[in-house]
Design a protein around this motif. Structure first.
Motif, mmCIF file in Angstrom:
data_model
loop_
_atom_site.group_PDB
_atom_site.id
_atom_site.type_symbol
_atom_site.label_atom_id
_atom_site.label_comp_id
_atom_site.label_asym_id
_atom_site.label_seq_id
_atom_site.Cartn_x
_atom_site.Cartn_y
_atom_site.Cartn_z
ATOM 1 N N LEU B 56 0.827 -1.212 0.000
ATOM 2 C CA LEU B 56 0.000 0.000 0.000
ATOM 3 C C LEU B 56 0.859 1.259 0.000
ATOM 4 C CD1 LEU B 56 -2.811 -1.035 2.509
ATOM 5 C CD2 LEU B 56 -2.819 -1.179 0.015
ATOM 6 N N LEU B 57 2.013 1.198 0.678
ATOM 7 C CA LEU B 57 2.919 2.351 0.705
ATOM 8 C C LEU B 57 3.701 2.499 -0.600
ATOM 9 C CD1 LEU B 57 4.456 2.064 4.295
ATOM 10 C CD2 LEU B 57 3.021 3.933 3.477
ATOM 11 N N LEU B 122 -2.592 9.790 11.117
ATOM 12 C CA LEU B 122 -3.720 8.869 10.967
ATOM 13 C C LEU B 122 -3.324 7.642 10.158
ATOM 14 C CD1 LEU B 122 -6.790 8.217 11.153
ATOM 15 C CD2 LEU B 122 -7.068 9.477 9.021
ATOM 16 N N ILE B 123 -2.650 7.876 9.038
ATOM 17 C CA ILE B 123 -2.255 6.769 8.172
ATOM 18 C C ILE B 123 -1.216 5.903 8.873
ATOM 19 C CG2 ILE B 123 -1.127 6.177 5.996
ATOM 20 C CD1 ILE B 123 -3.991 7.280 5.750
ATOM 21 N N CYS B 126 -3.030 3.593 11.106
ATOM 22 C CA CYS B 126 -3.673 2.535 10.311
ATOM 23 C C CYS B 126 -2.650 1.492 9.872
ATOM 24 C CB CYS B 126 -4.355 3.126 9.078
ATOM 25 S SG CYS B 126 -5.756 4.176 9.454
ATOM 26 N N MET B 127 -1.485 1.941 9.461
ATOM 27 C CA MET B 127 -0.447 1.018 8.993
ATOM 28 C C MET B 127 0.067 0.152 10.145
ATOM 29 S SD MET B 127 0.214 1.182 5.792
ATOM 30 C CE MET B 127 -0.965 1.978 4.719
ATOM 31 N N MET B 130 -2.599 -2.427 10.848
ATOM 32 C CA MET B 130 -2.645 -3.364 9.733
ATOM 33 C C MET B 130 -1.464 -4.342 9.768
ATOM 34 S SD MET B 130 -3.111 -1.990 5.888
ATOM 35 C CE MET B 130 -4.503 -0.924 6.206
#
Lengths: 208, 208, 208
Positions: B56-57, B122-123, B126-127, B130
């Protein structure tokens, strides 16, 4: 005053991911998950389609890492759903119509993004359909359900139609907004008719 | 003598993916798979979270392609589990504690890697969540099980707490190790308390 | 006249994804899906393995976006299967043999592509196995089935053997085609023997 299609698309897009997130969160409700479960399933449903599209195109970091508002709205919508799930369930008619907006919008936006990446028409259509449908697929796989898009009235068909109409209009070199609006309207109207009249593709394999 | 936090993190990280791989392999045992099935499920569980994060990154090739030791340890741990599965099952208490180490560690490490990529807070959270949880989700989807993280005591919550504490400490510009250690300890202790006292998030949707 | 191995590999590759797509579409038939369901499951099965490989390597846009013929053949094969599914089911023997060709071919091609990306031998083997098997895994997950590759005669083993033999031959600096042909033949013959004589890996966990 000029009509700013980008702003409209963005607002509708945010509404659409919120609706997708709510639909995922309502599935989490059926599975009796806690609030973080709602947020996990809801968010995967809301951003799943665009995420797969970006990963396959190499458009990384994926869109919601670049613009966190997309994942933020999923998290908020899912969390709110946790507290009002019983009320939302009785609004399922409203949700179906909002889902139709999201479906139509994601199909044309996904197609547009693929074209901007220089893909062929066939791939752009695949990307449009994938953007519109993969969130729901991710939701069903995570919840262990059958793929609901298989039982919906013309669900994939709708995404396909919107994507194809977008491409046709796009090939005429009209201003950008016409292809988006045209593709969106065809997809939304087709889905609306399918919902109203319970239209499905013929299926000789299924004997109802 | 200076304290080398990187070496400690790497060693704990290798232990953590091994434990995750074992947990996946034990699920393969329940499904009566052969040794390659153990290795497939175990490896997907061990490296699934970090793999999704990297994809995703856009941090590709993903980490275990760049440093094959990570996949090697998963393959070895899963293969060994094949031969000693009955013995390990009776050690499930030990495994739960090792899993707690992995969960806490992956949450902070995932957050750190996302920050290094310049993502928003925020991201990064989430990471972190995850990275800590997706391996287990992949295991459950491949084995056709319900998502076990939904039934665990404060499982996602723990990852979330570790990630948030890491971010807070990180914002104080402390030396690197303090944020890692702080986030890790908070997550691990929270999970330990949850395991001991069977703490769960309140859930009005579930009537136990 | 020189022997053009690339053309042969491409033709066999197209045949192989078509067979994989058909096997996915036949699963869609069991689930009584409509034609777009056939195309969705069939296409995911046909291109799933190579797609995961490309995403993990960072070889994006993935292969079928760069060369749409690969997805086109999946879509066409799945759509045709929709109309002739009953006839194909009685040809299951033929399909098993064509699947064996695809399995062997994808294992060596996946290994070769990984090596071209400069991965280590261990990773190249993992990529070969993944390319050969992940399409079938995606099919099973989407259809909610148990992983069929666990019940097949030496399925993962075959991919592994083809990949290892390819690597061994490749290390001798033979002309390119020898390693491809050697790996392919070993994998195909092993699978053929396993199918004929119902060979499986020993499995002490399963008491038949």
């Amino acid at each position: 005053m000029s009509f700013d299609i980008t702003a409209v698309v963005n607002i509708m897009g945010l509404a659409a991911v919120a609706v997708f997130a709510i639909s995922g969160a309502l599935d989490a409700a059926r599975q009796k998950m806690d609030i973080l479960g709602f947020m996990l399933i809801g968010t995967a449903t809301g951003i799943g389609g665009g995420t797969l599209r970006d990963v396959l195109l190499g458009n990384v970091p994926v869109f919601w890492i670049r613009e966190p508002v997309w994942i933020l709205i999923c998290l908020v919508a899912s969390a709110v759903t946790y507290f009002i799930a019983p009320k939302l369930a009785s609004r399922s008619r409203t949700l179906i119509w909002m889902d139709a907006v999201g479906l139509a919008l994601f199909a044309v936006v996904g197609t547009e993004i693929a074209l901007e990446f220089g893909t062929s028409s066939l791939i752009a259509i695949c990307m449009g359909v994938m953007t519109a449908t993969f969130g729901g697929i991710a939701r069903d796989v995570l919840c262990g359900s059958n793929l609901t898009l298989m039982n919906e009235e013309l669900y994939i068909t709708t995404a396909l139609a919107g994507s194809v109409v977008y491409l046709l209009l796009n090939s005429f070199n009209l201003p950008n907004s016409y292809d988006l609006i045209g593709g969106f309207l065809v997809a939304f109207i087709l889905r609306a008719l399918a919902i109203q009249f319970h239209l499905k593709l013929p299926n000789p394999h299924r004997k109802d």
